[in-house]
Design a protein around this motif. Sequence first.
Motif, mmCIF file in Angstrom:
data_model
loop_
_atom_site.group_PDB
_atom_site.id
_atom_site.type_symbol
_atom_site.label_atom_id
_atom_site.label_comp_id
_atom_site.label_asym_id
_atom_site.label_seq_id
_atom_site.Cartn_x
_atom_site.Cartn_y
_atom_site.Cartn_z
ATOM 1 N N LYS A 1 8.040 3.753 -13.441
ATOM 2 C CA LYS A 1 8.534 4.429 -12.247
ATOM 3 C C LYS A 1 8.202 3.591 -11.011
ATOM 4 O O LYS A 1 7.298 2.749 -11.048
ATOM 5 C CB LYS A 1 7.861 5.794 -12.103
ATOM 6 N N ALA A 2 8.901 3.871 -9.929
ATOM 7 C CA ALA A 2 8.640 3.144 -8.687
ATOM 8 C C ALA A 2 7.167 3.276 -8.269
ATOM 9 O O ALA A 2 6.573 2.329 -7.751
ATOM 10 C CB ALA A 2 9.552 3.657 -7.585
ATOM 11 N N GLU A 3 6.595 4.423 -8.520
ATOM 12 C CA GLU A 3 5.201 4.651 -8.123
ATOM 13 C C GLU A 3 4.194 3.902 -8.985
ATOM 14 O O GLU A 3 2.994 3.929 -8.708
ATOM 15 C CB GLU A 3 4.868 6.143 -8.113
ATOM 16 N N ASP A 4 4.654 3.227 -10.032
ATOM 17 C CA ASP A 4 3.767 2.363 -10.823
ATOM 18 C C ASP A 4 3.629 0.978 -10.184
ATOM 19 O O ASP A 4 2.824 0.164 -10.663
ATOM 20 C CB ASP A 4 4.301 2.198 -12.249
ATOM 21 N N THR A 5 4.395 0.715 -9.141
ATOM 22 C CA THR A 5 4.313 -0.568 -8.461
ATOM 23 C C THR A 5 2.914 -0.785 -7.894
ATOM 24 O O THR A 5 2.403 0.051 -7.147
ATOM 25 C CB THR A 5 5.351 -0.641 -7.326
ATOM 26 N N ALA A 6 2.290 -1.889 -8.274
ATOM 27 C CA ALA A 6 0.910 -2.173 -7.867
ATOM 28 C C ALA A 6 0.491 -3.526 -8.425
ATOM 29 O O ALA A 6 1.197 -4.103 -9.266
ATOM 30 C CB ALA A 6 -0.045 -1.089 -8.391
ATOM 31 N N VAL A 7 -0.654 -3.989 -7.982
ATOM 32 C CA VAL A 7 -1.319 -5.103 -8.648
ATOM 33 C C VAL A 7 -2.232 -4.502 -9.710
ATOM 34 O O VAL A 7 -3.019 -3.588 -9.418
ATOM 35 C CB VAL A 7 -2.137 -5.963 -7.664
ATOM 36 N N TYR A 8 -2.101 -4.985 -10.917
ATOM 37 C CA TYR A 8 -2.870 -4.480 -12.051
ATOM 38 C C TYR A 8 -4.008 -5.452 -12.379
ATOM 39 O O TYR A 8 -3.781 -6.668 -12.489
ATOM 40 C CB TYR A 8 -1.964 -4.286 -13.258
ATOM 41 N N ARG B 1 -5.335 -0.388 -11.172
ATOM 42 C CA ARG B 1 -4.221 -0.840 -10.336
ATOM 43 C C ARG B 1 -4.491 -0.479 -8.878
ATOM 44 O O ARG B 1 -5.218 0.478 -8.592
ATOM 45 C CB ARG B 1 -2.895 -0.249 -10.795
ATOM 46 N N GLN B 2 -3.873 -1.256 -8.003
ATOM 47 C CA GLN B 2 -3.995 -0.991 -6.576
ATOM 48 C C GLN B 2 -2.645 -1.200 -5.911
ATOM 49 O O GLN B 2 -2.102 -2.310 -5.937
ATOM 50 C CB GLN B 2 -5.046 -1.892 -5.932
ATOM 51 N N ALA B 3 -2.127 -0.122 -5.359
ATOM 52 C CA ALA B 3 -0.860 -0.178 -4.630
ATOM 53 C C ALA B 3 -1.163 -0.458 -3.154
ATOM 54 O O ALA B 3 -2.266 -0.178 -2.673
ATOM 55 C CB ALA B 3 -0.123 1.144 -4.787
ATOM 56 N N PRO B 4 -0.186 -0.978 -2.421
ATOM 57 C CA PRO B 4 -0.404 -1.283 -0.999
ATOM 58 C C PRO B 4 -0.869 -0.050 -0.227
ATOM 59 O O PRO B 4 -0.273 1.020 -0.340
ATOM 60 C CB PRO B 4 0.979 -1.745 -0.532
ATOM 61 N N GLY B 5 -1.946 -0.214 0.522
ATOM 62 C CA GLY B 5 -2.451 0.877 1.338
ATOM 63 C C GLY B 5 -3.217 1.941 0.593
ATOM 64 O O GLY B 5 -3.596 2.958 1.177
#
Length: 116
Positions: free
Chosen positions: A87-94, A38-42
């Motif tokens: 969780k909110a911190e799981d937000t990402a492109v998978y 996964r990759q979260a913004p930034g």
Amino acid sequence: QVQLVESGGGLVQPGGSLRLSCAASGFIFSSYSMSWYRQAPGKERELVASVTNTGGVTTYADSVKGRFTISRDNGMNTVYLQMNRLKAEDTAVYYCNTLRGIRNYWGQGTQVTVSS
């Protein structure tokens, strides 16, 4: 040619669940380990979970242990990522991934957004 196509992402509330799927083609699926990143913004892309070719061994990032489950169906050439208690911190492109020799193959990614 190798193709990996992810699906199943979306918007979910904290505490909810999603199941991601990755349909593979162009190689002998049952011969290779598969992974989800996964990759979260930034942020840098990070390994979330991996499964060996037979499905017998799975590994997880500490941040998702006990909440996410990786599995595969070699008859369907598909790998899954069941994500619970999001969780909110799981937000990402998978992204779905496989390594053949020295070359990494990636899908196009599927967006997961955890927000109320």
